[in-house]
Motif scaffolding. Sequence first.
Motif, PDB file in Angstrom:
ATOM      1  N   ARG A 130     -13.667   0.310   9.020  1.00 17.91           N
ATOM      2  CA  ARG A 130     -12.757  -0.859   9.428  1.00 17.91           C
ATOM      3  C   ARG A 130     -13.403  -1.355  10.607  1.00 17.91           C
ATOM      4  NH1 ARG A 130      -7.602   2.834  10.085  1.00 17.91           N
ATOM      5  NH2 ARG A 130      -8.431   4.555  10.794  1.00 17.91           N
ATOM      6  N   PHE A 181      -6.765  -0.993  -5.889  1.00 21.36           N
ATOM      7  CA  PHE A 181      -8.029  -0.007  -4.930  1.00 21.36           C
ATOM      8  C   PHE A 181      -7.214   1.104  -4.370  1.00 21.36           C
ATOM      9  CE2 PHE A 181     -10.077   0.644  -0.759  1.00 21.36           C
ATOM     10  CZ  PHE A 181     -11.553   0.794  -1.344  1.00 21.36           C
ATOM     11  N   ASP A 182      -6.014   0.935  -3.645  1.00 19.98           N
ATOM     12  CA  ASP A 182      -5.244   2.114  -3.039  1.00 19.98           C
ATOM     13  C   ASP A 182      -4.784   3.199  -4.010  1.00 19.98           C
ATOM     14  OD1 ASP A 182      -5.539   1.131  -0.535  1.00 19.98           O
ATOM     15  OD2 ASP A 182      -3.625   1.584   0.068  1.00 19.98           O
ATOM     16  N   LEU A 191     -10.160   0.266   5.581  1.00 21.19           N
ATOM     17  CA  LEU A 191     -11.011  -0.951   5.644  1.00 21.19           C
ATOM     18  C   LEU A 191     -10.269  -2.147   6.461  1.00 21.19           C
ATOM     19  CD1 LEU A 191     -11.869  -1.296   1.683  1.00 21.19           C
ATOM     20  CD2 LEU A 191     -13.439  -0.413   3.460  1.00 21.19           C
ATOM     21  N   CYS A 192      -9.111  -2.304   6.628  1.00 18.54           N
ATOM     22  CA  CYS A 192      -8.343  -3.338   7.070  1.00 18.54           C
ATOM     23  C   CYS A 192      -9.126  -3.592   8.708  1.00 18.54           C
ATOM     24  CB  CYS A 192      -6.924  -3.374   7.068  1.00 18.54           C
ATOM     25  SG  CYS A 192      -6.223  -4.683   8.212  1.00 18.54           S
ATOM     26  N   VAL A 212      -5.883  -5.160  -3.420  1.00 19.41           N
ATOM     27  CA  VAL A 212      -5.531  -4.262  -2.603  1.00 19.41           C
ATOM     28  C   VAL A 212      -4.679  -3.000  -3.147  1.00 19.41           C
ATOM     29  CG1 VAL A 212      -4.134  -3.704  -0.664  1.00 19.41           C
ATOM     30  CG2 VAL A 212      -5.895  -5.452  -0.369  1.00 19.41           C
ATOM     31  N   THR A 258       0.815  -1.282   0.013  1.00 19.38           N
ATOM     32  CA  THR A 258      -0.140   0.010  -0.032  1.00 19.38           C
ATOM     33  C   THR A 258       0.913   1.170  -0.044  1.00 19.38           C
ATOM     34  OG1 THR A 258      -0.106  -0.209   2.440  1.00 19.38           O
ATOM     35  CG2 THR A 258      -2.062  -0.990   0.980  1.00 19.38           C
ATOM     36  N   SER A 269      -8.372 -12.822   4.300  1.00 23.30           N
ATOM     37  CA  SER A 269      -7.375 -11.673   4.617  1.00 23.30           C
ATOM     38  C   SER A 269      -6.328 -11.737   3.541  1.00 23.30           C
ATOM     39  CB  SER A 269      -6.800 -11.944   5.890  1.00 23.30           C
ATOM     40  OG  SER A 269      -5.595 -11.618   5.989  1.00 23.30           O
ATOM     41  N   TRP A 327      -7.107   0.785   1.977  1.00 19.74           N
ATOM     42  CA  TRP A 327      -7.316  -0.517   2.630  1.00 19.74           C
ATOM     43  C   TRP A 327      -6.828  -0.246   4.091  1.00 19.74           C
ATOM     44  CZ3 TRP A 327      -9.140  -4.911   2.985  1.00 19.74           C
ATOM     45  CH2 TRP A 327      -8.871  -5.896   3.970  1.00 19.74           C
ATOM     46  N   CYS A 328      -5.397   0.322   4.147  1.00 18.67           N
ATOM     47  CA  CYS A 328      -5.075   0.438   5.729  1.00 18.67           C
ATOM     48  C   CYS A 328      -5.617   1.356   6.327  1.00 18.67           C
ATOM     49  CB  CYS A 328      -3.571   0.615   5.474  1.00 18.67           C
ATOM     50  SG  CYS A 328      -2.595  -0.851   4.786  1.00 18.67           S
TER      51      CYS A 328
END
Lengths: 294, 279
Positions: free
Chosen positions: B130, B179-180, B192-193, B176, B104, B153, B188-189
């Motif tokens: 998240r 998406f980023d 969502l994560c 991922v 990411t 995951s 993501w980080c």
Amino acid sequence: MAEDKKVDREKRKFFIRTLQGLGLAALGGSIWSGYVAEAKHDEVVLRPPGAVPEEEFVKKCIKCGMCVEACKNRENNPDETKQTATLRLAAPGDHRPREKGKYIYPKEVPVGTPYFVPREIPCYMCEDIPCVPPCPTGALDPDLVSSVKDGKKVLDINKARMGVAVVDMEHCIAYWGLQCDACYRACPLIDEAIKLELRRNPRTGRHAFLLPVVYPDVCTGCGLCELACVTEKPAIFVLPRHLALGRVGKHYIKGWEKQDEERIKGSQGIQKTITPRSEESPEDYLNTEDLLDE
Amino acid sequence: MNENRNFLYKHRYLIARRIVQVSILLLYIAGNAYGWKILQGNLSSSRLFDVIPLADPYATLQLFAAGTILATDVIVGALIIFAFYSLIGGRAFCSWICPINMVTDFANWLRVKTGLHKDEWQLRISRKTRYWILGLSLILSFVVAAPAFEFISPISMLHRGLIFGMGFGFAAVVAVFLFDLFVTKNGWCGHLCPLGGFYSLVTKPSVIRVKHDADKCTLCMNCKNVCPEKQVLWMIGKESVFVSSGECINCARCIEVCNDDALNFGLRYKPNKEEKENA
Ligand code: SF4
Ligand code: SF4
Ligand code: SF4
Ligand code: SF4
Ligand code: SF4
């Protein structure tokens, strides 16, 4: 007044946001759970020694791969480069057999969990069972592969029940009358898990069949026999025990076994079904008029 | 020469983070490939020096939710990791250990370099998502009787894949990354994560924290621009306090980018009373 309205609007916004969140969560959750419910199950997967029953195994295994590492790095790994080993961790989409259609191959092993495919690499039934003690979660339970020796609990691989070997009598060439005892010789529990049974061959009249017969109460499911089998698609193969074995109802008691006989103690006896017919004795009932008339 | 040294100094934490991330990964790989006994297993659960059990507390929680009784090893391991991050390290897992962080970060770097990073091109997602996913994963683990997030995951797929073989696992990692890169910055980080969300929730009391000195601050806002969780830097130029939100990943990007020495790591032994949250 204006203040009030603003608070109201804020409240409403929050309310709507929460509902939106719940809606999205419900949508996402149903797709997600649908996927997991599908992906957590494989009918024919074989697990390492000492694995708890499949349902429980999926709940317990944290997918760390320490069993796999132990199996790969054990000293007696036949693959000296230690590239391959009996156990492997399922990766998404790695479910491709080396040769298609030539042996049973699990297709949907839950991702990240350990399994093995005997026709590729069987379990060599290591006496020290290096794969079981490292498991941190109890998905592999040392108690399931231990026995008591001189008052001490010791690991005992013969207790493993990874699966059970099944013989296909139609394609096992020993059942044709040819001489083959490949599986019998490969079995680490020779003459216990597989025995050769002698039978007269009526076709020739003067030869004997030497038939491999598996004893499921002893067989560990290691699959060495499946690997050794000489037919193109093995005529002896390991299946998960829940697939291959039947189940006898509780009401069958082995009267000749003391332990089993114990189970009847304190029982009320069998409740007979009472119907108008069964109230009479069989002779009377069988000789009734209307039955004769029929 | 001088410039070189300056570059190294400006990226000292980044370099340290990459070294830590890569060496931990290599130790795991060697554990599988050569049977090294320094770190065996993977980030879900492992053994350090062949004795100390370690386990991902969030994964362990999912196993619990799935309804099972676990052996002590994994519970002790999860408690060790839990205690380390929540009391000492903060959410440092995300910036110093997690392999997805490299993916990411790379997406983010590309985003900035290529000018893709324009506010109007962003899909807006709440950073609270998240926590919804976290809660949902525990409910679903209970419902389907299996650890729900562990099945999808991308973190474990990447990490496990690098050690044990990837299969199609890379698809999740690519997803991922894309998406980023195209959809949301730090999508993501930072949004969502659920593992990051889990650590955000539990690492509030931790000791190692970024400290802001408002007197030195020249309000350049470099730190806020570079921070992947900028909401935690609400105090910039306003108050001299520790960054107290659990969402800060202790990546030290803000420290590196600050030319006025207004941000630094510090040790916070007790949470300041007057600190307020602005999440
Ligand atoms: S007992 Fe079987 S699975 Fe376990 S280490 Fe030995 S070969 Fe591998
Ligand atoms: S060691 Fe146990 S928890 Fe880890 S992968 Fe093997 S069975 Fe699963
Ligand atoms: S019969 Fe086959 S599977 Fe069973 S113990 Fe013998 S070799 Fe192993
Ligand atoms: S937020 Fe999740 S994926 Fe990102 S670094 Fe943290 S744990 Fe890894
Ligand atoms: S506040 Fe600093 S250390 Fe924390 S996440 Fe932001 S840039 Fe990283």
